[in-house]
Design a protein around this motif. Structure first.
Motif, PDB file in Angstrom:
ATOM      1  N   SER A   1       0.829  -1.209   0.000  1.00  0.00           N
ATOM      2  CA  SER A   1       0.000   0.000   0.000  1.00  0.00           C
ATOM      3  C   SER A   1       0.854   1.246   0.000  1.00  0.00           C
ATOM      4  O   SER A   1       0.546   2.228  -0.689  1.00  0.00           O
ATOM      5  N   ALA A   2       1.944   1.251   0.775  1.00  0.00           N
ATOM      6  CA  ALA A   2       2.843   2.397   0.806  1.00  0.00           C
ATOM      7  C   ALA A   2       3.474   2.635  -0.560  1.00  0.00           C
ATOM      8  O   ALA A   2       3.605   3.776  -1.016  1.00  0.00           O
ATOM      9  N   SER A   3       3.875   1.551  -1.216  1.00  0.00           N
ATOM     10  CA  SER A   3       4.461   1.672  -2.554  1.00  0.00           C
ATOM     11  C   SER A   3       3.436   2.213  -3.548  1.00  0.00           C
ATOM     12  O   SER A   3       3.747   3.091  -4.370  1.00  0.00           O
TER      13      SER A   3
ATOM     14  N   LEU B   1       9.361  10.560 -16.546  1.00  0.00           N
ATOM     15  CA  LEU B   1       8.558   9.495 -15.933  1.00  0.00           C
ATOM     16  C   LEU B   1       9.300   8.766 -14.817  1.00  0.00           C
ATOM     17  O   LEU B   1       8.687   7.989 -14.078  1.00  0.00           O
ATOM     18  N   LEU B   2      10.600   8.991 -14.690  1.00  0.00           N
ATOM     19  CA  LEU B   2      11.346   8.378 -13.597  1.00  0.00           C
ATOM     20  C   LEU B   2      10.858   8.870 -12.236  1.00  0.00           C
ATOM     21  O   LEU B   2      11.164   8.267 -11.207  1.00  0.00           O
ATOM     22  N   VAL B   3      10.088   9.952 -12.251  1.00  0.00           N
ATOM     23  CA  VAL B   3       9.531  10.458 -10.996  1.00  0.00           C
ATOM     24  C   VAL B   3       8.595   9.430 -10.362  1.00  0.00           C
ATOM     25  O   VAL B   3       8.445   9.400  -9.132  1.00  0.00           O
ATOM     26  N   VAL B   4       7.992   8.560 -11.171  1.00  0.00           N
ATOM     27  CA  VAL B   4       7.050   7.561 -10.632  1.00  0.00           C
ATOM     28  C   VAL B   4       7.769   6.516  -9.774  1.00  0.00           C
ATOM     29  O   VAL B   4       7.388   6.300  -8.620  1.00  0.00           O
ATOM     30  N   PRO B   5       8.826   5.828 -10.290  1.00  0.00           N
ATOM     31  CA  PRO B   5       9.531   4.886  -9.405  1.00  0.00           C
ATOM     32  C   PRO B   5      10.228   5.577  -8.236  1.00  0.00           C
ATOM     33  O   PRO B   5      10.333   5.003  -7.144  1.00  0.00           O
ATOM     34  N   VAL B   6      10.722   6.794  -8.447  1.00  0.00           N
ATOM     35  CA  VAL B   6      11.336   7.525  -7.330  1.00  0.00           C
ATOM     36  C   VAL B   6      10.321   7.761  -6.234  1.00  0.00           C
ATOM     37  O   VAL B   6      10.588   7.557  -5.036  1.00  0.00           O
ATOM     38  N   SER B   7       9.130   8.167  -6.618  1.00  0.00           N
ATOM     39  CA  SER B   7       8.066   8.412  -5.649  1.00  0.00           C
ATOM     40  C   SER B   7       7.609   7.118  -4.985  1.00  0.00           C
ATOM     41  O   SER B   7       7.284   7.099  -3.791  1.00  0.00           O
ATOM     42  N   MET B   8       7.592   6.021  -5.739  1.00  0.00           N
ATOM     43  CA  MET B   8       7.217   4.726  -5.170  1.00  0.00           C
ATOM     44  C   MET B   8       8.182   4.330  -4.054  1.00  0.00           C
ATOM     45  O   MET B   8       7.764   3.923  -2.963  1.00  0.00           O
ATOM     46  N   VAL B   9       9.478   4.457  -4.321  1.00  0.00           N
ATOM     47  CA  VAL B   9      10.494   4.126  -3.319  1.00  0.00           C
ATOM     48  C   VAL B   9      10.362   5.055  -2.112  1.00  0.00           C
ATOM     49  O   VAL B   9      10.479   4.630  -0.963  1.00  0.00           O
ATOM     50  N   ALA B  10      10.096   6.333  -2.371  1.00  0.00           N
ATOM     51  CA  ALA B  10       9.949   7.297  -1.276  1.00  0.00           C
ATOM     52  C   ALA B  10       8.750   6.957  -0.398  1.00  0.00           C
ATOM     53  O   ALA B  10       8.808   7.106   0.828  1.00  0.00           O
TER      54      ALA B  10
END
Length: 287
Positions: free
Chosen positions: A178-180, A209-218
């Motif tokens: 859920s956090a991811s 679009l790399l902002v999406v995986p960066v935000s997921m990890v964050a």
């Protein structure tokens, strides 16, 4: 002049509508609604992407809290304190990002800028910090509200020992997922709104679009930091009289984990600050 006049006006209209809606729904008290209006207006006035991230966080988190409130009340004695209805709660979840947004506006002349370290390392760091801020807030909210309602019994993040639902530092697989997912939603919001309001995709291409995986990890990172702090510096115990998990020691309370050093707000603020700092630094190297 057009930017100066039109965008703040749109920001104020959107923010006032959201604040009024949630005040009438009793999700916010009067001061909470006022702080939300001010903070959201600042976000949207600086950049539509920033306001959209605050909006998606607030709306989704409020919905999850309202839906799970009845079930959580049977497990946690301190539920009332967790509702995001006071000005302190709203300020906690948006204040740091509001300050960063103002800093971005001052440095850029209130013009939308891309995540591009070649253009400005400081602006990229600040924008990355705002993304990390809302990924953390959303990730913590989703993991807490969804994880505590799952059928899986949580385990303490520091020892892997199974603990009661509602224990600070207790985590579940669905909570991590859920956090991811919450982080992904924040990143997607930033990217999609930016697609229609900025020229960043034209300049940066698919790299934006790399902002999406960066935000997921964050989102996941912020949730895990919150859990680590909760398991070590925040007290959790089980009251044998009320049959609920509580956050204060007492004669009828059996300790589960942690020390009585920090409360919810302090733990949340520290996790926000750490995730904001880490994400802002990462964005400098990625973009």
């Amino acid at each position: 002049m057009e930017k100066t006049l039109i965008q703040p006006s749109i920001a104020a209209l959107i923010s006032s509508a959201i604040a009024i809606i949630y005040y009438r729904r009793k999700s916010l008290d009067l001061y909470g609604a006022l702080v939300l209006f001010l903070s959201m207006t600042i976000h949207f006035a600086v950049g539509y992407r920033f306001g959209a991230m605050l909006l998606i966080f607030f709306c989704t988190s409020s919905k999850l809290i309202e839906d799970g409130e009845e079930k959580k009340r049977r497990m946690e004695a301190g539920l009332k304190d967790g509702r995001p209805n006071s000005w302190k709660r709203v300020l906690l979840n948006s204040g740091v990002a509001a300050v960063l947004s103002v800093a971005v506006g001052c440095l850029t002349g209130w013009e939308d800028k891309c995540l591009d370290s070649n253009e400005s390392v400081l602006v990229t760091r600040l924008i990355g910090g705002i993304i990390g801020h809302y990924a953390c807030c959303n990730g913590d909210s989703w993991s807490s509200e969804i994880g505590i309602l799952s059928s899986e019994r949580p385990w303490l993040i520091t020892t892997s020992r199974r603990v009661r639902r509602g224990t600070n530092g207790g985590v579940t697989k669905i909570g991590h997922l859920s956090a991811s997912a919450a982080g992904i939603v924040v990143g997607q919001t930033f990217a999609l709104v930016g697609l229609h309001t900025t020229s960043c995709f034209d300049r940066m291409g698919m790299k934006e679009l790399l902002v999406v995986p960066v935000s997921m990890v964050a989102g996941l990172l912020g949730s895990m930091i919150r859990s680590l702090l909760g398991a070590t510096l925040q007290f959790s115990g089980f009251c044998v009289v009320r049959k609920k998990v509580v956050e204060k020691p007492g004669p009828t309370v059996r300790r589960i984990s942690g020390c009585n050093y920090l409360g919810n707000d302090a733990v949340n603020l520290i996790s926000i600050l750490l995730t904001t700092l880490i994400t802002s630094t990462a964005c400098v190297y990625i973009f």
